[in-house]
Scaffold this motif. Structure first.
Motif, PDB file in Angstrom:
ATOM      1  N   UNK A 199       0.937   6.505  -0.917  1.00  4.37           N
ATOM      2  CA  UNK A 199       0.188   5.402  -0.329  1.00  4.37           C
ATOM      3  C   UNK A 199      -1.171   5.282  -0.996  1.00  4.37           C
ATOM      4  N   UNK A 200      -1.751   4.087  -0.892  1.00  8.11           N
ATOM      5  CA  UNK A 200      -3.108   3.870  -1.378  1.00  8.11           C
ATOM      6  C   UNK A 200      -4.040   3.669  -0.191  1.00  8.11           C
ATOM      7  N   UNK A 201      -5.312   3.565  -0.457  1.00  4.56           N
ATOM      8  CA  UNK A 201      -6.307   3.402   0.598  1.00  4.56           C
ATOM      9  C   UNK A 201      -6.099   2.092   1.343  1.00  4.56           C
ATOM     10  N   UNK A 202      -6.572   2.058   2.578  1.00  2.00           N
ATOM     11  CA  UNK A 202      -6.455   0.866   3.419  1.00  2.00           C
ATOM     12  C   UNK A 202      -7.631  -0.064   3.138  1.00  2.00           C
ATOM     13  N   UNK A 203      -7.603  -0.674   1.956  1.00  2.00           N
ATOM     14  CA  UNK A 203      -8.625  -1.657   1.584  1.00  2.00           C
ATOM     15  C   UNK A 203      -7.912  -2.920   1.101  1.00  2.00           C
ATOM     16  N   UNK A 204      -8.642  -4.004   1.048  1.00  2.00           N
ATOM     17  CA  UNK A 204      -8.047  -5.261   0.600  1.00  2.00           C
ATOM     18  C   UNK A 204      -7.558  -5.134  -0.837  1.00  2.00           C
ATOM     19  N   UNK A 205      -6.338  -5.612  -1.126  1.00  2.00           N
ATOM     20  CA  UNK A 205      -5.864  -5.607  -2.517  1.00  2.00           C
ATOM     21  C   UNK A 205      -6.770  -6.402  -3.449  1.00  2.00           C
ATOM     22  N   UNK A 206      -7.505  -7.355  -2.886  1.00  2.87           N
ATOM     23  CA  UNK A 206      -8.375  -8.176  -3.723  1.00  2.87           C
ATOM     24  C   UNK A 206      -9.570  -7.388  -4.257  1.00  2.87           C
ATOM     25  N   UNK A 207      -9.895  -6.285  -3.596  1.00  2.00           N
ATOM     26  CA  UNK A 207     -10.949  -5.399  -4.111  1.00  2.00           C
ATOM     27  C   UNK A 207     -10.584  -4.920  -5.515  1.00  2.00           C
ATOM     28  N   UNK A 208      -9.298  -4.595  -5.704  1.00  5.04           N
ATOM     29  CA  UNK A 208      -8.861  -4.086  -6.999  1.00  5.04           C
ATOM     30  C   UNK A 208      -8.874  -5.196  -8.062  1.00  5.04           C
TER      31      UNK A 208
ATOM     32  N   UNK B 260       0.824  -1.210   0.000  1.00  5.87           N
ATOM     33  CA  UNK B 260       0.000   0.000   0.000  1.00  5.87           C
ATOM     34  C   UNK B 260       0.856   1.257   0.000  1.00  5.87           C
ATOM     35  N   UNK B 261       2.190   1.054   0.062  1.00  9.92           N
ATOM     36  CA  UNK B 261       3.073   2.206   0.189  1.00  9.92           C
ATOM     37  C   UNK B 261       4.349   1.973  -0.619  1.00  9.92           C
ATOM     38  N   UNK B 262       4.827   2.997  -1.290  1.00  3.84           N
ATOM     39  CA  UNK B 262       6.093   2.934  -2.026  1.00  3.84           C
ATOM     40  C   UNK B 262       6.872   4.218  -1.773  1.00  3.84           C
ATOM     41  N   UNK B 263       8.192   4.113  -1.873  1.00  2.00           N
ATOM     42  CA  UNK B 263       9.065   5.268  -1.636  1.00  2.00           C
ATOM     43  C   UNK B 263      10.048   5.392  -2.790  1.00  2.00           C
TER      44      UNK B 263
END
Length: 325
Positions: free
Chosen positions: A271-280, A255-258
């Motif tokens: 960062x992306x939202x705190x949701x399950x990656x499987x949602x995407x 959910x996060x990259x630098x």
């Protein structure tokens, strides 16, 4: 975008995660099948699923189903993919999608002949953090890709009857976790690796317990991959360019990259939202069924399967179904 009816085959850990992802979207699987009826009944009750099928064929005969999600052991995938294709149902199949490249070619031909989408449930191709990273790469500031370092290791109980080490259940590090690392590499490589070197340690059952791989392609891009079922490793990945590098933590669910830029020393974190990656995965699969088939990256899936198949054969890790075929 249309809202489609999904059915699930298998009720293991990842199937539970997918059912929870549907709940995050305020939805449920339409139906479920498991070879163990009690498991399917419990799964359906827990996740508010209305239909439980007595047989897989009963599921495939249900015209209400649009998409089948396959979450069984690897060696059962091809059977269910072919039946799904014949019943004109789109398919999202857990990784590794098939045992080998020949099975994948057979599966793809069947799906093409029946005008249905075939896709592997690979989180890396769908998470927003990767799509955002690609935007920074494409703007050119980082320069050319040079080197990728990625590893994935877990400390599984050393039980040769478990699915992780059983040849009869298509166990081994490559199909279970290597598919993540190699998909990560392919997601950033300009083209697939055309030179692969590897070293492997086999478990007593003859499956691959751990391996180190070095990949390169004609663009001069290189990657080092370390896999293990018996040594815990941090799920870290670094993609290095001429003018900077990108770091991912827990990269298969990142959910996060630098990004660190070498010219200025600037460090950029997103960062992306705190949701399950499987949602995407769910959302992109439905977009594919709506017409954007490229969003599921079947070409990357095929490239990765070719590498896994070739390396396993070098290691002489062959599953019973492959011998019979």
């Amino acid at each position: 975008m249309s809202e489609y009816k999904w059915a699930c085959i298998g009720c293991g850990h990842i199937a539970n995660e997918m059912a929870q992802a549907f709940e995050e979207k305020g939805r449920h699987f339409y139906g479920v099948y498991s070879r163990t009826r009690n498991k399917a009944d419990d799964f359906a009750k827990h996740y508010g699923i209305n239909k439980v099928y007595n047989t897989a064929d009963e599921l495939f005969a249900d015209d209400e189903i649009d998409i089948v999600y396959i979450a069984t052991p690897h060696n059962r995938h091809i059977e269910y993919i072919l039946k799904s294709a014949q019943s004109k149902k789109h398919i999202l199949c857990e990784k590794a999608i098939t045992l080998n490249s020949e099975e994948l070619s057979l599966a793809k031909a069947a799906c093409d002949n029946n005008a249905v989408i075939l896709a592997e449930a690979m989180t890396i191709y769908h998470m927003p953090v990767y799509k955002k990273a690609k935007e920074y790469i494409e703007n050119g500031r980082l320069g050319k890709l040079k080197l990728i370092e990625v590893n994935l290791g877990s400390n599984k109980e050393y039980d040769m009857t478990s699915r992780f080490f059983s040849k009869d259940l298509a166990g081994g590090a490559m199909l279970d976790i290597g598919v993540y690392a190699l998909s990560f590499v392919r997601n950033f490589f300009t083209k697939t690796a055309d030179d692969v070197k590897s070293s492997v340690k086999l478990a007593p059952t003859g499956v691959d317990e751990q391996a180190v791989m070095l990949l390169s392609n004609s663009f001069g891009e290189m990657a080092g991959v370390t896999l293990s079922l018996t040594a815990r490793l941090p799920r870290t990945a670094v993609v290095s360019f001429e003018n900077g590098y990108i770091e991912f933590e827990n990269y298969n669910r990142s959910r996060c990259a630098k990004i660190t830029f070498l010219d200025s020393g600037e460090v950029l974190t997103f960062e992306s939202e705190d949701v399950s990656p499987l949602v995407y995965e769910i959302e992109d699969m439905e977009k594919a069924v709506d017409g954007d088939e490229t969003i599921m990256h079947f070409d990357f899936t095929a490239d990765v399967m070719d590498i896994m198949t070739n390396e396993r054969r070098k290691w002489k890790v062959i599953y019973p179904e492959e011998i019979n075929n």
